[in-house]
Design a protein around this motif. Structure first.
Motif, PDB file in Angstrom:
ATOM      1  N   LEU A  16     -11.383   4.006  -2.644  1.00 14.22           N
ATOM      2  CA  LEU A  16     -12.422   3.010  -2.807  1.00 14.22           C
ATOM      3  C   LEU A  16     -11.851   1.772  -3.492  1.00 14.22           C
ATOM      4  CD1 LEU A  16     -14.261   5.482  -2.182  1.00 14.22           C
ATOM      5  CD2 LEU A  16     -15.878   4.554  -3.859  1.00 14.22           C
ATOM      6  N   SER A  17     -12.256   0.624  -3.040  1.00 15.04           N
ATOM      7  CA  SER A  17     -11.839  -0.625  -3.675  1.00 15.04           C
ATOM      8  C   SER A  17     -12.693  -0.851  -4.921  1.00 15.04           C
ATOM      9  CB  SER A  17     -12.003  -1.801  -2.717  1.00 15.04           C
ATOM     10  OG  SER A  17     -13.383  -2.008  -2.435  1.00 15.04           O
ATOM     11  N   ALA A  18     -12.230  -1.757  -5.769  1.00 14.52           N
ATOM     12  CA  ALA A  18     -12.989  -2.080  -6.980  1.00 14.52           C
ATOM     13  C   ALA A  18     -14.365  -2.629  -6.623  1.00 14.52           C
ATOM     14  CB  ALA A  18     -12.206  -3.081  -7.826  1.00 14.52           C
ATOM     15  N   GLU A  39     -13.134   7.573  12.329  1.00 16.35           N
ATOM     16  CA  GLU A  39     -12.714   8.971  12.390  1.00 16.35           C
ATOM     17  C   GLU A  39     -11.507   9.214  11.489  1.00 16.35           C
ATOM     18  OE1 GLU A  39     -11.978   9.949  16.414  1.00 16.35           O
ATOM     19  OE2 GLU A  39     -14.072   9.757  17.054  1.00 16.35           O
ATOM     20  N   LYS A  40     -10.598   8.236  11.452  1.00 16.01           N
ATOM     21  CA  LYS A  40      -9.410   8.356  10.610  1.00 16.01           C
ATOM     22  C   LYS A  40      -9.801   8.416   9.139  1.00 16.01           C
ATOM     23  CE  LYS A  40      -4.883   8.146  10.003  1.00 16.01           C
ATOM     24  NZ  LYS A  40      -3.977   9.212  10.448  1.00 16.01           N
ATOM     25  N   GLU A  41     -10.764   7.558   8.728  1.00 14.37           N
ATOM     26  CA  GLU A  41     -11.213   7.536   7.350  1.00 14.37           C
ATOM     27  C   GLU A  41     -11.881   8.846   6.974  1.00 14.37           C
ATOM     28  OE1 GLU A  41     -13.682   4.172   6.764  1.00 14.37           O
ATOM     29  OE2 GLU A  41     -12.086   2.695   7.071  1.00 14.37           O
ATOM     30  N   GLU A  42     -12.650   9.422   7.927  1.00 14.07           N
ATOM     31  CA  GLU A  42     -13.336  10.674   7.636  1.00 14.07           C
ATOM     32  C   GLU A  42     -12.358  11.815   7.416  1.00 14.07           C
ATOM     33  OE1 GLU A  42     -16.069  11.320  10.766  1.00 14.07           O
ATOM     34  OE2 GLU A  42     -17.411   9.671  10.207  1.00 14.07           O
ATOM     35  N   GLU A  43     -11.177  11.722   8.029  1.00 18.10           N
ATOM     36  CA  GLU A  43     -10.183  12.768   7.851  1.00 18.10           C
ATOM     37  C   GLU A  43      -9.489  12.678   6.499  1.00 18.10           C
ATOM     38  OE1 GLU A  43      -7.494  12.425  11.051  1.00 18.10           O
ATOM     39  OE2 GLU A  43      -8.939  13.016  12.599  1.00 18.10           O
ATOM     40  N   LEU A  44      -9.501  11.499   5.867  1.00 16.47           N
ATOM     41  CA  LEU A  44      -8.820  11.307   4.595  1.00 16.47           C
ATOM     42  C   LEU A  44      -9.683  11.796   3.431  1.00 16.47           C
ATOM     43  CD1 LEU A  44      -7.412   7.694   5.168  1.00 16.47           C
ATOM     44  CD2 LEU A  44      -6.255   9.869   5.526  1.00 16.47           C
ATOM     45  N   VAL A  45      -9.018  12.143   2.339  1.00 18.94           N
ATOM     46  CA  VAL A  45      -9.710  12.570   1.123  1.00 18.94           C
ATOM     47  C   VAL A  45     -10.193  11.329   0.380  1.00 18.94           C
ATOM     48  CG1 VAL A  45      -9.468  13.770  -1.081  1.00 18.94           C
ATOM     49  CG2 VAL A  45      -8.302  14.639   0.956  1.00 18.94           C
ATOM     50  N   ARG A  46     -11.493  11.307   0.093  1.00 19.67           N
ATOM     51  CA  ARG A  46     -12.058  10.157  -0.614  1.00 19.67           C
ATOM     52  C   ARG A  46     -11.662  10.216  -2.082  1.00 19.67           C
ATOM     53  NH1 ARG A  46     -16.018   7.169   1.602  1.00 19.67           N
ATOM     54  NH2 ARG A  46     -17.074   6.895  -0.413  1.00 19.67           N
ATOM     55  N   LEU A  47     -11.198   9.070  -2.601  1.00 19.36           N
ATOM     56  CA  LEU A  47     -10.664   9.029  -3.961  1.00 19.36           C
ATOM     57  C   LEU A  47     -11.053   7.715  -4.628  1.00 19.36           C
ATOM     58  CD1 LEU A  47      -7.178  10.123  -5.164  1.00 19.36           C
ATOM     59  CD2 LEU A  47      -7.887   7.770  -5.602  1.00 19.36           C
ATOM     60  N   ALA A  48     -11.339   7.800  -5.932  1.00 21.89           N
ATOM     61  CA  ALA A  48     -11.644   6.614  -6.726  1.00 21.89           C
ATOM     62  C   ALA A  48     -10.672   6.531  -7.895  1.00 21.89           C
ATOM     63  CB  ALA A  48     -13.076   6.655  -7.233  1.00 21.89           C
ATOM     64  N   VAL A  49     -10.156   5.343  -8.141  1.00 24.77           N
ATOM     65  CA  VAL A  49      -9.288   5.086  -9.289  1.00 24.77           C
ATOM     66  C   VAL A  49     -10.083   4.257 -10.295  1.00 24.77           C
ATOM     67  CG1 VAL A  49      -7.156   4.039 -10.120  1.00 24.77           C
ATOM     68  CG2 VAL A  49      -7.211   5.133  -7.871  1.00 24.77           C
ATOM     69  N   LEU A  50     -10.384   4.844 -11.446  1.00 21.75           N
ATOM     70  CA  LEU A  50     -11.117   4.117 -12.471  1.00 21.75           C
ATOM     71  C   LEU A  50     -10.198   3.125 -13.172  1.00 21.75           C
ATOM     72  CD1 LEU A  50     -13.265   6.935 -14.130  1.00 21.75           C
ATOM     73  CD2 LEU A  50     -13.648   5.667 -12.008  1.00 21.75           C
ATOM     74  N   GLU A  51     -10.796   2.064 -13.704  1.00 23.76           N
ATOM     75  CA  GLU A  51     -10.016   1.072 -14.431  1.00 23.76           C
ATOM     76  C   GLU A  51      -9.318   1.736 -15.620  1.00 23.76           C
ATOM     77  OE1 GLU A  51      -9.386  -2.238 -13.887  1.00 23.76           O
ATOM     78  OE2 GLU A  51     -10.271  -1.852 -11.912  1.00 23.76           O
ATOM     79  N   LEU A  52      -8.036   1.455 -15.775  1.00 19.15           N
ATOM     80  CA  LEU A  52      -7.260   2.080 -16.835  1.00 19.15           C
ATOM     81  C   LEU A  52      -7.717   1.607 -18.210  1.00 19.15           C
ATOM     82  CD1 LEU A  52      -3.620   1.842 -15.395  1.00 19.15           C
ATOM     83  CD2 LEU A  52      -5.154   3.810 -15.358  1.00 19.15           C
ATOM     84  N   GLU A  53      -7.679   2.523 -19.179  1.00 20.51           N
ATOM     85  CA  GLU A  53      -7.886   2.154 -20.567  1.00 20.51           C
ATOM     86  C   GLU A  53      -6.630   1.440 -21.068  1.00 20.51           C
ATOM     87  OE1 GLU A  53      -9.009   5.583 -22.856  1.00 20.51           O
ATOM     88  OE2 GLU A  53     -10.132   6.434 -21.187  1.00 20.51           O
ATOM     89  N   GLN A  54      -6.774   0.739 -22.184  1.00 18.75           N
ATOM     90  CA  GLN A  54      -5.627   0.003 -22.745  1.00 18.75           C
ATOM     91  C   GLN A  54      -5.318   0.497 -24.152  1.00 18.75           C
ATOM     92  OE1 GLN A  54      -8.170  -3.250 -22.536  1.00 18.75           O
ATOM     93  NE2 GLN A  54      -8.606  -2.325 -20.565  1.00 18.75           N
ATOM     94  N   ASP A  55      -4.056   0.726 -24.394  1.00 19.03           N
ATOM     95  CA  ASP A  55      -3.575   1.056 -25.733  1.00 19.03           C
ATOM     96  C   ASP A  55      -2.481   0.051 -26.082  1.00 19.03           C
ATOM     97  OD1 ASP A  55      -2.802   2.125 -28.120  1.00 19.03           O
ATOM     98  OD2 ASP A  55      -1.814   3.894 -27.282  1.00 19.03           O
ATOM     99  N   ASN A  56      -2.890  -1.046 -26.653  1.00 16.87           N
ATOM    100  CA  ASN A  56      -2.001  -2.141 -27.034  1.00 16.87           C
ATOM    101  C   ASN A  56      -1.520  -2.951 -25.828  1.00 16.87           C
ATOM    102  OD1 ASN A  56      -0.984  -3.508 -29.290  1.00 16.87           O
ATOM    103  ND2 ASN A  56       1.064  -2.651 -29.001  1.00 16.87           N
ATOM    104  N   ALA A  57      -1.993  -2.613 -24.641  1.00 16.40           N
ATOM    105  CA  ALA A  57      -1.719  -3.431 -23.447  1.00 16.40           C
ATOM    106  C   ALA A  57      -2.902  -4.380 -23.244  1.00 16.40           C
ATOM    107  CB  ALA A  57      -1.535  -2.542 -22.226  1.00 16.40           C
TER     108      ALA A  57
END
Length: 526
Positions: free
Chosen positions: A65-67, A22-40
């Motif tokens: 969401l986990s990877a 129930e707690k998870e359902e109340e939260l906003v679902r979000l995904a973090v995509l793998e960051l692009e690299q610019d010289n990193a």
């Protein structure tokens, strides 16, 4: 007693999963995509991506969401996320695949000792990036999780605290191509004078024609009245496909012709070469166009362009050699968005002779001669929002051409007609551009006109363009435009081609039927 405790513990354990769900359902679902690299490094980008997920989870606002969860969903859907995912469309597609409400995309860059983190949060309901942030700090790789924490707090509009890093203001990589600019501008100017001398624009040859005095009022009675001399013919295939409306969108090597202020939006070196022709009678009037733009410094860009025609059939040849410079002002104030200003210096050359095409029989009285001069354009672009840009261009704000009429033996100067253009660009989901230009002529012998169009990108590689243009005069016709573009991107460069077609019927004119005029262009960015 032991049995009672065991039953209570069993019941509590049964309730906890339900409470957690129930707690998870109340939260906003979000995904973090793998960051692009610019010289990193990929490892650094991966560690910061993981830290972002952890920090967003700690806020208690999101179910992140986990990877592993993201990979499972991608495998199940038999899909993949592009290596470069920074547009609204890509974020939307990712969000729908992961069944989330928000998506965070970004990039981790490294410039000498400074790490730069760029983040954007996309909301699927509004289909727009609701927040963006760029933060930077001079730190060691071990401190990157703190940079991620600071990025999350700023992305959510919260106060940055519990961070030991000293954040700095980062505007972009420093560039120094001043020597290249000075050399290119000098060579362009020299080439203009050499071309003028070689083509006869400086000192045209020929014999005086006493018959010319009988038709002094004819259009061809003076060298400067050659049809279409130095006219705006929408040389770029890309812009032409959108009805010639481009001054607010100009962001490539065509910027010199449309709005030099747009050169500051060009990243790296950009080159274009194009061909266009107008049909008339049984022949055609071909034009060749080429342009090159590069960064001089972080805020300054410069370019050079050449436009030349070969119109022996119509009786004239013209050439424009252009050198340009533009600067963006991105630090005027925190509330004011960037403003860019650009200047063109144009060298104008023309030679005139009797037309070879028999359809111009009246040109037995046409003059021969040449002209050489210069003109200046001043342009500006105003970023009103993330999606809307306004533009202003004053074309030929100061210009004059000195003509030598061999047929009459007279020399004279004429100004180049000035015009004022106002334009707008509205970007929709990063894949659709809507443009509108209005041209207000200052002189009575030139016409006002308007152009509007659209550009739709598919798969970040194929562009579809449609447009319309209209001159406001008693006998003018509406013109309809269409075009295609293909852009192939590689690791260090991209190559593209553009094509456009114009439908412009002039049923009552035997001299200039422009219906079917086309443009082709080859583009390269490196």
């Amino acid at each position: 007693m032991k049995h009672i405790l065991a039953l209570a513990l069993t019941g509590l354990l049964g309730v906890l999963p339900a409470f957690s769900n129930e707690k998870e359902e109340e939260l906003v679902r979000l995904a973090v995509l793998e960051l692009e690299q610019d010289n990193a490094t990929p490892m650094q980008a991966s560690s910061v991506s993981k830290a972002l997920r952890e920090e967003l989870t700690k806020t208690g606002m999101y179910y992140v969401l986990s990877a592993a969860d993201m990979n499972t969903r991608l495998n199940a859907a038999q899909q993949s996320i592009p290596a470069e995912c920074h547009t609204e469309q890509c974020a939307l597609d990712a969000g729908q695949t992961f069944a989330v409400s928000k998506v965070v995309v970004g990039e981790l860059g490294f410039d000498e000792k400074v790490y730069i983190l760029r983040l954007k949060m996309f909301d699927l309901e509004s289909r727009d990036f609701e927040s963006k942030v760029t933060i930077a700090a001079e730190c060691i790789p071990a401190k990157l999780p703190e940079l991620a924490r600071a990025g999350v707090l700023q992305l959510l509009g919260l106060e940055v605290k519990d961070v030991s890093l000293q954040l700095i203001k980062y505007k972009g990589k420093e560039v120094n191509n001043k020597k290249e600019w000075f050399l290119a501008a000098g060579l362009t100017t020299a080439a203009a004078f050499i071309w003028g001398a070689a083509s006869g624009a400086f000192s045209p040859s020929g014999e005086k024609n006493s018959a010319i005095s009988e038709v002094a009022d004819y259009d061809m009675g003076t060298v400067s009245r050659q049809h279409g001399a130095f006219a705006d013919l929408s040389y770029s295939a890309r812009a032409h496909g959108m009805g010639g409306a481009f001054i607010a969108l100009s962001d490539d090597a065509n910027a010199m012709v449309y709005n030099p202020a747009g050169m500051v939006r060009v990243k790296g070196r950009t080159f274009t070469a194009g061909y266009m022709h107008y049909t008339y009678g049984s022949g055609s009037l071909p034009y060749v166009y080429s342009g090159y733009v590069n960064k001089v410094t972080r805020t300054v860009s410069a370019g050079q362009a050449l436009i030349t025609s070969s119109g022996s059939g119509i009786g004239s040849n013209e050439t424009q050699v252009i050198t340009s410079v533009a600067k963006v002002f991105d630090d005027l104030s925190e509330r004011l968005r960037p403003i860019s200003v650009g200047v063109n210096v144009k060298f104008l050359m023309m030679t005139a002779n009797k037309a070879e095409d028999s359809i111009y029989a009246w040109q037995d009285f046409a003059v021969s001669g040449g002209g050489f001069g210069a003109s200046v354009d001043l342009g500006a672009q105003f970023e009103l929002s993330e999606r809307i840009t306004a533009a202003l261009l004053i074309r030929d704000i100061a210009g004059t051409v000195k003509y030598r009429n061999v047929s009459t033996g007279k020399d004279y100067n004429e100004g180049v007609p000035m015009s004022v253009l106002i334009g707008g660009h509205y970007r929709v989901l990063n894949s659709l551009n809507l443009v509108l230009d209005g041209n207000k002529s200052i002189y009575l012998d030139t016409e006002d006109h308007v152009g509007l169009g659209m550009e739709k990108w598919l798969f970040d590689a194929l562009a579809l363009r449609l447009g319309m243009s209209q001159y406001f005069s008693m006998n003018s016709h509406r013109r309809y435009h269409a075009g295609l573009g293909l852009d192939v991107r590689m690791k260090t460069m991209s190559i593209g081609v553009d094509y456009s077609y114009e439908y412009f019927p002039l049923e009552e004119s035997a001299y200039m039927d422009l219906s079917g005029s086309q443009r082709f262009a080859l583009n390269c960015k490196f």
